[in-house]
Design a protein around this motif. Structure first.
Motif, short mmCIF file in Angstrom:
data_model
loop_
_atom_site.label_atom_id
_atom_site.label_comp_id
_atom_site.label_asym_id
_atom_site.label_seq_id
_atom_site.Cartn_x
_atom_site.Cartn_y
_atom_site.Cartn_z
N LEU A 1 -0.65 0.31 -5.08
CA LEU A 1 0.33 -0.72 -4.73
C LEU A 1 1.34 -0.19 -3.71
N SER B 1 -2.49 -5.85 -0.98
CA SER B 1 -3.90 -5.78 -1.38
C SER B 1 -3.98 -5.57 -2.90
N ILE B 2 -4.92 -6.25 -3.53
CA ILE B 2 -5.09 -6.14 -4.98
C ILE B 2 -6.03 -4.97 -5.28
#
Length: 333
Positions: free
Chosen positions: A277, A283-284
């Motif tokens: 993160l 972005s996941i």
């Protein structure tokens, strides 16, 4: 054992005691192989339709093998006690050398995986993240505990046709590790980028300082659509060092890996979700899951039994031992 033999070989020409000790080690290796062969042959001899006879033979065989193992262990204790008197180096030094070899292997460009179980859906999802989405530079992360298959999945996808075609000119792999050294990582990447350069050009690059290598890498990448895999990133601080993130930047993009608005991607493997993160909050992260019992057994059979043949063709004792080993792994590949 291999390290001890290498170390002792240097001394045995001038010391008969070391020469005898080396001979005893080799004999111990042969004894270990004999015990394994004995166990396998005993397992094959249990194939009988008479239940009581099978149980009786099994007890006798286990007793015999157990006695062999006890004698083998006593021999190893004697060999170990004699090692210090002979001046053979500590096992820790051998382990450090082995760890260094493993790091060197992981630093090299990965080879395609021949047998991967249970990662098909994860691979498809990862490919979509790498070749799809908008054109800004994304940092895609694979997150999970050690041994869960992050690097295996990254290697599998690294050679997918869609990925190769999406990044035809710049697709590189670098190993980071817990002992993060930005200069070493930069050199891993740059050597793959300038593999067609002359010896003089390579030597010139090797003389650059860490910050100069970062600038050189930025210049090399800014006009390219690149995929860079950073394998085994341990902390947010390591990412900041690698990407050269400045304190006054509103995000953590850094200045080393440019965002050319052309669909470039970085792929991180890490044990820590906060690292993922931190590197790219938009972005996941893809979190790796443990394998089911069925997939774990299929993976084990593919590695342990030649040509992926049916495990039922092997002695029941070996199959049972394999299932116990798989259960101990609790879903870790």
């Amino acid at each position: 054992m291999q390290f001890f033999l290498e170390e002792a070989d240097k001394k045995q020409e001038e010391d008969s005691g070391v020469r005898n000790w080396v001979s005893d080690i080799r004999e111990a290796v042969y004894n270990a192989e004999d015990i394994i062969d004995m166990f396998i042959l005993n397992g094959q001899s249990l194939r009988t339709n008479f239940f009581l006879k099978r149980v009786f033979k099994k007890l006798i065989n286990r007793y015999k093998v157990g006695k062999k193992i006890e004698a083998f262990q006593l021999g190893l204790i004697d060999i170990s006690n004699r090692r210090e008197a002979l001046g053979i180096q500590n096992i820790g030094e051998g382990m450090n050398r082995s760890a260094k070899r493993l790091q060197d292997l992981r630093r090299s460009t990965p080879h395609a995986q021949e047998h991967v179980v249970g990662l098909e859906k994860e691979a498809d999802k990862l490919v979509n993240q790498l070749i799809g989405g908008d054109l800004r530079r994304h940092v895609i992360s694979l997150v999970g505990m050690g041994g869960i298959g992050k690097t295996t999945l990254a290697k599998k996808v690294y050679y997918y046709t869609e990925v190769v075609e999406r990044f035809p000119d710049c697709r590189v792999w670098a190993y980071v590790s817990q002992d993060c050294r930005p200069r070493d990582v930069y050199m891993q990447i740059i050597k793959q980028l300038i593999c067609t350069s002359t010896k003089e050009q390579v030597e010139m690059v090797e003389k650059l300082q860490e910050h100069e290598l970062g600038d050189f890498l930025h210049e090399r990448l800014k006009e390219k659509r690149y995929l860079i895999v950073l394998d085994d990133v341990w902390s947010c601080a390591d990412w900041n060092c690698l990407a050269k993130v400045r304190n006054n930047y509103p995000d953590c993009l850094g200045i080393v890996f440019p965002d050319g608005g052309n669909g470039s991607r970085l792929l991180l493997t890490t044990r820590h979700k906060d690292v993922a993160l931190h590197a790219d909050a938009r972005s996941i992260p893809q979190e790796m899951q443990l394998l089911s019992k069925k997939k774990s057994w299929n993976l084990f059979c593919g590695k342990a039994f030649l040509d992926h043949v049916d495990a039922d063709r092997y002695p029941p004792d070996l199959v049972q031992l394999g299932r116990e080993m798989v259960d101990k792994c609790n879903g870790l590949p």
